[in-house]
Design a protein around this motif. Structure first.
Motif, short mmCIF file in Angstrom:
data_model
loop_
_atom_site.label_atom_id
_atom_site.label_comp_id
_atom_site.label_asym_id
_atom_site.label_seq_id
_atom_site.Cartn_x
_atom_site.Cartn_y
_atom_site.Cartn_z
N SER A 101 1.00 -1.36 -0.04
CA SER A 101 -0.17 0.20 -0.09
C SER A 101 1.00 1.36 -0.13
O SER A 101 0.19 2.48 -0.07
CB SER A 101 -0.80 -0.10 1.22
N GLU A 124 -0.09 4.08 2.34
CA GLU A 124 -1.41 4.75 2.43
C GLU A 124 -2.07 4.57 3.83
O GLU A 124 -1.83 3.43 4.41
CB GLU A 124 -2.15 4.14 1.17
N SER A 125 -2.96 5.04 4.38
CA SER A 125 -3.72 5.10 5.65
C SER A 125 -4.54 3.87 5.30
O SER A 125 -4.97 3.41 4.01
CB SER A 125 -4.64 6.19 5.76
N GLU A 168 -7.53 3.60 6.17
CA GLU A 168 -8.87 3.92 5.60
C GLU A 168 -8.99 4.24 4.16
O GLU A 168 -10.19 3.98 3.44
CB GLU A 168 -9.37 5.34 6.40
N SER A 169 -8.03 4.77 3.73
CA SER A 169 -7.84 4.99 2.24
C SER A 169 -7.91 3.75 1.35
O SER A 169 -8.25 3.89 0.30
CB SER A 169 -6.85 6.19 1.94
N TRP A 201 -9.79 1.30 1.67
CA TRP A 201 -11.19 1.00 1.77
C TRP A 201 -12.13 2.24 0.93
O TRP A 201 -13.08 1.90 0.66
CB TRP A 201 -11.82 0.60 3.01
N ASP A 202 -11.45 3.29 0.85
CA ASP A 202 -12.28 4.43 0.15
C ASP A 202 -12.83 3.98 -1.15
O ASP A 202 -12.28 3.42 -1.92
CB ASP A 202 -11.57 5.50 0.06
N GLU A 256 -13.57 5.88 -3.70
CA GLU A 256 -13.38 6.74 -4.78
C GLU A 256 -11.92 6.14 -5.01
O GLU A 256 -11.50 6.18 -6.24
CB GLU A 256 -13.37 8.05 -4.31
N ILE A 257 -10.99 6.31 -4.02
CA ILE A 257 -9.39 6.18 -4.12
C ILE A 257 -8.84 4.86 -3.89
O ILE A 257 -7.76 4.67 -3.79
CB ILE A 257 -8.72 7.29 -3.65
N GLY A 258 -9.78 4.05 -2.92
CA GLY A 258 -9.43 2.83 -2.44
C GLY A 258 -9.18 1.76 -3.39
O GLY A 258 -9.28 2.07 -4.67
#
Length: 101
Positions: free
Chosen positions: A7, A10-11, A13-14, A16-17, A19-21
């Motif tokens: 990853s 990346e955090s 949370e991001s 699983w986002d 739009e950007i996940g």
């Protein structure tokens, strides 16, 4: 957990986002489930780890490591068509368990 190493910082949370996940993470499990599993999963008895660590630097994962060594030959049987590659990477840090597998 291994996939998280891809990853690039990346955090969680991001990942699983919507739009950007990455779809892979959302398809596998919810973020809440991942966070829960990450909090509760343990591979050893934390209350005895300190004592075991005095004698074994891999105490926290020793049971998992031993099980892996036991089942690996059952899962992977190389044949005559195997290719082995080697790469040496410079390392100047300290490794407390070097050569003790």
């Amino acid at each position: 957990m291994t996939i998280l190493s891809w990853s690039n910082g990346e955090s969680t949370e991001s990942l699983w986002d919507k739009e950007i996940g990455r779809n892979l993470f959302r398809a596998t499990m919810s973020l809440e489930t991942f966070c829960y599993i990450s909090r509760v999963i343990r591979f050893d008895n934390k209350s005895t780890r300190q004592e075991r660590r005095k004698l074994d630097k891999l105490a926290a994962v020793r049971d998992v490591w031993e099980k892996w060594i036991e089942i690996l030959p059952k899962l992977y049987n190389p044949d005559e068509n195997i290719t082995v590659e080697e790469q040496l990477v410079g390392f100047r840090g300290r490794c407390p368990f070097q050569g003790r597998f």
